[in-house]
Design an enzyme around this catalytic site. Sequence first.
Site, mmCIF file in Angstrom:
data_model
loop_
_atom_site.group_PDB
_atom_site.id
_atom_site.type_symbol
_atom_site.label_atom_id
_atom_site.label_comp_id
_atom_site.label_asym_id
_atom_site.label_seq_id
_atom_site.Cartn_x
_atom_site.Cartn_y
_atom_site.Cartn_z
ATOM 1 N N GLU A 322 -22.411 53.400 132.009
ATOM 2 C CA GLU A 322 -23.014 53.812 130.770
ATOM 3 C C GLU A 322 -24.533 54.837 132.017
ATOM 4 O O GLU A 322 -25.630 55.641 131.763
ATOM 5 C CB GLU A 322 -24.634 52.630 131.417
ATOM 6 C CG GLU A 322 -25.768 52.262 130.929
ATOM 7 C CD GLU A 322 -27.153 52.707 131.659
ATOM 8 O OE1 GLU A 322 -27.773 53.653 130.995
ATOM 9 O OE2 GLU A 322 -26.940 53.042 133.053
ATOM 10 N N GLU A 323 -24.088 55.157 133.310
ATOM 11 C CA GLU A 323 -24.971 55.905 133.901
ATOM 12 C C GLU A 323 -24.664 57.153 133.684
ATOM 13 O O GLU A 323 -26.053 57.847 134.041
ATOM 14 C CB GLU A 323 -24.835 56.172 135.487
ATOM 15 C CG GLU A 323 -24.961 54.333 135.841
ATOM 16 C CD GLU A 323 -26.208 54.218 136.025
ATOM 17 O OE1 GLU A 323 -27.177 54.886 135.814
ATOM 18 O OE2 GLU A 323 -27.183 52.602 136.880
ATOM 19 N N HIS A 420 -30.614 54.162 141.989
ATOM 20 C CA HIS A 420 -30.083 54.647 142.033
ATOM 21 C C HIS A 420 -30.240 55.412 143.853
ATOM 22 O O HIS A 420 -30.523 57.232 143.590
ATOM 23 C CB HIS A 420 -30.758 56.574 141.281
ATOM 24 C CG HIS A 420 -30.507 55.882 139.727
ATOM 25 N ND1 HIS A 420 -30.678 57.094 139.037
ATOM 26 C CD2 HIS A 420 -30.336 54.432 139.186
ATOM 27 C CE1 HIS A 420 -30.216 56.164 137.868
ATOM 28 N NE2 HIS A 420 -30.369 54.620 137.563
#
Lengths: 453, 453
Positions: A322-323, A420
Amino acid sequence: MKKFLLALAFVPSLAFGQNHESNLRKIYDAELSSGHTYENLRYLCKVVGNRLAGSPGAAAAVEWTKQLMESYDFDTVYLQPVMVPHWERGGKDMVKIVNSEKHGTVELNALALGNTQGTGAKGLVGEVVEVKSIPELQSLGEKVKGKIVFFNGPMDPKLIDTFQAYGGANAQRSSGAAEASKLGAIGTLVRSLSNTINDIPHTGNQRYNPDFPKIPALAISTADAELLSQLLADQKDLKVYLESHGEMKTEKLSYNVIGEIRGTEKPEEIIAVGGHLDSWDVGEGAHDDGAGCMQAIEVLRLYKQLGWKPKRTIRAVMWMNEENGLRGGQEYARVAKEKGEKHIAALESDSGGFLPIGFSSSGTEAQRGKLTSWADLLRPYQLWSLDRPGGGADIGPLRDQGPILIGLKPDSQRYFYYHHTEADVFEAVDQRELELGAAAMAALVHLIEQEGI
Amino acid sequence: MKKFLLALAFVPSLAFGQNHESNLRKIYDAELSSGHTYENLRYLCKVVGNRLAGSPGAAAAVEWTKQLMESYDFDTVYLQPVMVPHWERGGKDMVKIVNSEKHGTVELNALALGNTQGTGAKGLVGEVVEVKSIPELQSLGEKVKGKIVFFNGPMDPKLIDTFQAYGGANAQRSSGAAEASKLGAIGTLVRSLSNTINDIPHTGNQRYNPDFPKIPALAISTADAELLSQLLADQKDLKVYLESHGEMKTEKLSYNVIGEIRGTEKPEEIIAVGGHLDSWDVGEGAHDDGAGCMQAIEVLRLYKQLGWKPKRTIRAVMWMNEENGLRGGQEYARVAKEKGEKHIAALESDSGGFLPIGFSSSGTEAQRGKLTSWADLLRPYQLWSLDRPGGGADIGPLRDQGPILIGLKPDSQRYFYYHHTEADVFEAVDQRELELGAAAMAALVHLIEQEGI
């Protein structure tokens, strides 16, 4: 007496379907007194660790979550292959002011953005031009040529939902380098996307424009962004040295990890519940998104613990990448369409393991109406926010197959402190908040598998 | 044009009273972008530190909060004298298992309960009898004579609101020693009131029965309570050594600290908003209840920042001695009655500086109906829970004077991790959650001073 028990045994789904209120209470009781979510997250964070797509950590996470679901004896557990981008940070990122009249050399807390092409050991030096947004950059035009563009747009603290503030500020991170490169800039710095002024830099995804040079893009902490801005106000010829080592390598084979419990009455109707298994390469990916993955597995595990069999098929999915690519979500949707699968709902938890306050959703009026019709059942568990639009990145590609897309909605106040960063570790997660999220997901999945949507 | 401005200047309260929605937005905008709450709490925690009634820390807190409110130029700032109990811990508390067949001597994480008479340096040793509750103790009768009673009733993790779980378990802490002493026990241990299994002991208040001996009462951590219970299951003659040094000294003069902004239209109608200034003598009293005090001061400061004058009088009150006596709350109510003051509402924040989810209240149906009539104004700020009964310890004594009693209601999931421990420090407070609480209180106070209640 024996006859009576047999009669009950033949209608187990009816027996527990007759009383949603009592079943939701059973889910919460089980999770809050004997849930596995928190200890599973501890293992994922502390033993597996962070797990960017393509990394050994990601491979370990795939193997471990598969084994975990097998240990819970779900009906089916399997890996779905998917090719993923493989970016590596490659070394220590560095940002230094080199000619401050006030302070001489000043090292800033920095972290290269994901997918960034590094400068290599030689680094680069340039004058800095500060802007607050991409439109402001564009208004400068040629003036940024040969310069380092410093995007310093803060998240708006006045917005109650911090995801809205994030949404308002993240273009500078995701597209800042691409836009600055078009104008001839040689590098970019971006203020970390955080509500808090501190020294922790936040990484995140950015996308180059393939028609322009891949200039380095680094985040600096909010405190250092404030400092740099103050120094620039007094000294226009301030220069900064950037060094980073990121490299996009060849694609790697990875996997979505899938476990399911087949429905007893309408097994062809699938409810997907999941999170993304990959994380950034700093911290432990605890809130983003180890929490969501462990909660999704827990939904199915609670069915096993309670001895329940769902009417419709429930599928836990750990999406990969996803990132920095979303390949897992895209591949999952592609395969579902190819196989002619029928998803009636997809529920993603990817907003942190914080206190759940409800669900956001995208779907037809009828689907969303069904969701809000359960308000009275969900309100005792503090799930009051059911009418906001939303969903999740990984389930987005399923949209044209017709399921309602649902996002678990935790309160957002603390998320962007950790998001993050190296601070996104297991210790940042509260056990009860995490468990309430898992129970909320199980409660909604239960209502959907019983009633359809 | 000049005339028009003058006309406006004459009706300032109308000008801002006409639009509650816009005024609430102004309150939140001011607090979330330029609030003082968090930095004030930092000072209270880090410079003043903890502040049990009668301690030098409490005196410092009185002086500092008075100076702080004076610096904000409130209309009146004054001290209200009140005599308070003065208990001192006196030294390091100690609990040791002395004869474990498995482990020999085992030191447990312990903290004497407040108001406890210590053993002195000689300590005491006794066999341990475990019970889960006071009724279970009472059923044992004479069997506890000469023994140390170990209360090991856990908080019920299945309750969503952890204050309910606390309420269900705290009799063993507050009355355990008194009840055990009646039966001839020589000391008590109590499982810490926490949802979490860890090594942190939680202190708290306990009250002796003056007709029976003041036996020592110490809390042990939840992890050590589990351990002790396991060892007792295998070894009935397990003995424990207790040592503590607590002493109740002579009463001291202390103060409630009060600041007010006088109402322009109905100054005689008072809205009290506050928290308690004292804390336990471990940690920094950040959530309990530095947060509430700083939020209450902030309500008035926001009026100054926004240039608003309230129709009714708003009074910030820092009550003294909530933790081990409630003298401040009692004296405040006594003086209010003596002076013939008319409180229309009292709002206390004493449930931690966590995410606010609404307000609890006690009052007439009309008062509570008025509060819930503002639901649509409060909901955009996630204040959805307005119908639960409640109030606050310090405002309770005002009850017979007729005001609605209101408690700020933050989410409760994390509170009992920190409550009454060394972990209740500034770093445990999230800036945005704290500020949202202050803004919520200011919003409600604004509606009340404008409309009455």
